[in-house]
Design an enzyme around this catalytic site. Sequence first.
Site, PDB file in Angstrom:
ATOM      1  CE1 TYR A  60      40.384-128.015  13.612  1.00  0.00           C
ATOM      2  CE2 TYR A  60      41.014-126.228  12.512  1.00  0.00           C
ATOM      3  CZ  TYR A  60      41.003-126.899  13.193  1.00  0.00           C
ATOM      4  OH  TYR A  60      42.422-127.131  14.518  1.00  0.00           O
ATOM      5  CD  GLU A  61      36.041-120.245   8.498  1.00  0.00           C
ATOM      6  OE1 GLU A  61      36.319-119.264   9.407  1.00  0.00           O
ATOM      7  OE2 GLU A  61      35.422-119.911   7.522  1.00  0.00           O
ATOM      8  CB  SER A  62      37.502-126.302   5.216  1.00  0.00           C
ATOM      9  OG  SER A  62      38.083-126.846   6.787  1.00  0.00           O
ATOM     10  N   GLY A  63      34.409-127.200   6.886  1.00  0.00           N
ATOM     11  CA  GLY A  63      34.031-129.180   6.964  1.00  0.00           C
ATOM     12  C   GLY A  63      34.235-129.883   7.586  1.00  0.00           C
ATOM     13  CB  ILE A  76      40.543-123.962   7.333  1.00  0.00           C
ATOM     14  CG1 ILE A  76      40.098-123.013   5.794  1.00  0.00           C
ATOM     15  CG2 ILE A  76      40.735-122.648   8.681  1.00  0.00           C
ATOM     16  CD1 ILE A  76      38.692-122.526   6.452  1.00  0.00           C
TER      17      ILE A  76
END
Lengths: 273, 167
Positions: A60-63, A76
């Site tokens: 997920y682009e949140s890390g 996210i």
Amino acid sequence: MPEPEVRLKTDTTYTADEMMTIAAARLVRNGAVLFVGIALPSAAANLARLTHAPEAVLIYESGTIGTKASVLPLSIGDSELAETAEAVVSVPEMFLYWLQGGRIDLGFLGAAQIDRYANINSTVIGDYRKPSTRLPGAGGAPEIAASCKEVLITLQHARRAFVETLDFVTSVGHVDGADGRERLRLPGRGPTAVITDLGILTPDPPTRELTLTSVHPGVSVEQVVEATGWPIKVASALATTNPPTANDLATLRDLQARTARARTSTTPQFRMS
Amino acid sequence: MLRAYLGSDLPKYNPNIRFIECPLTGERLAAVPAIRPDVTVIHAQKADRRGNVLLWGVTGVQKEAALAVARTIVTVEEIVDTLEPPRCAPNPVVLPAWVIDAVCEVKGGAFPSYALGYYPRNNAFYTRWDAISRDRDAFGAWIDRHVRGTRDFAEFRQSLERAPQHA
């Protein structure tokens, strides 16, 4: 508007959205590294991991890297994504080392509008300075569209979405066709499939123009033509999408039911002691 | 330095996206200005008595926000004697005291969001917030009542608890 239901001979009914999610999930190779957002793309990626692709890595682009959440995230930033991940990194690291570093096999994107070369709009409908609708915006989409090895786009098939000219180009697909991506030196191959509630489109190899290659069961070519704002190309060997299997449906519905329960549970109000 | 934006309309409307030619590879890349805020306020799980701060989980850009700026204020769930992440805390990040300007203990300070290891997100609040924030007048009334009309965070929380449906 109620969702159209399709009835099979075996009497297993399913919705158009379920067909769309399952068709997208099928395109996930076992072991693929996926960049996932929320909503339908998230359902498709998680469904793939729960069925034929247990070794798929969800990022997920949140890390969060390698998440194995039991319910679909509302955002996210959800804590379960961090708690079940193999590793959690900062957002700058995610974008620089992992995404731009070319580590992602497949990125999922949604859109409000798409054109024949799979360029997409998630910014505005109407003029940018005075839009009729302000959409959620790009988020990480331009970076995902540029740097993932491949991109899968999912959206409802309707004339207001499948347009001759985008009101705004948020993220680049195949640019203006042919070697458009190569001319811009974009690293990834771009969209390799567009999955809708009516069928599946793939870019024609030389022109990269989206071509209808499969219609879902019960859908006619005429419906697709009517729902597309340009004269859509249809493959000569047009396939019919395999309907969902009982296992696909059961797994997806179970996932969604667990998700619904988690989201409506009464979280205890924080007490100031 | 970003590889995206080539072919996108975003650069047409955002003058801060500028293209450069990489002197090493010749690639056309997008450069955007560094964000240099005056103040950063973040919420973290713990700080010790010297002001070293520990956060873990989805840290997002909080470390970058703290280091990009002249003054950093951190609110924390608890102030402890010794800074230690729980076992298996994902992605622990320590901000040393010498980059922090102020630490405040504010239990529940992430509300309505979550603090990993402390409390979950209040999803019901987010759902109700949709209607409140969609309308300028409703939003203004909510801010006046619960934020401007209360003295501190504790009073803010009490005000919300007394309000019907967090109105």
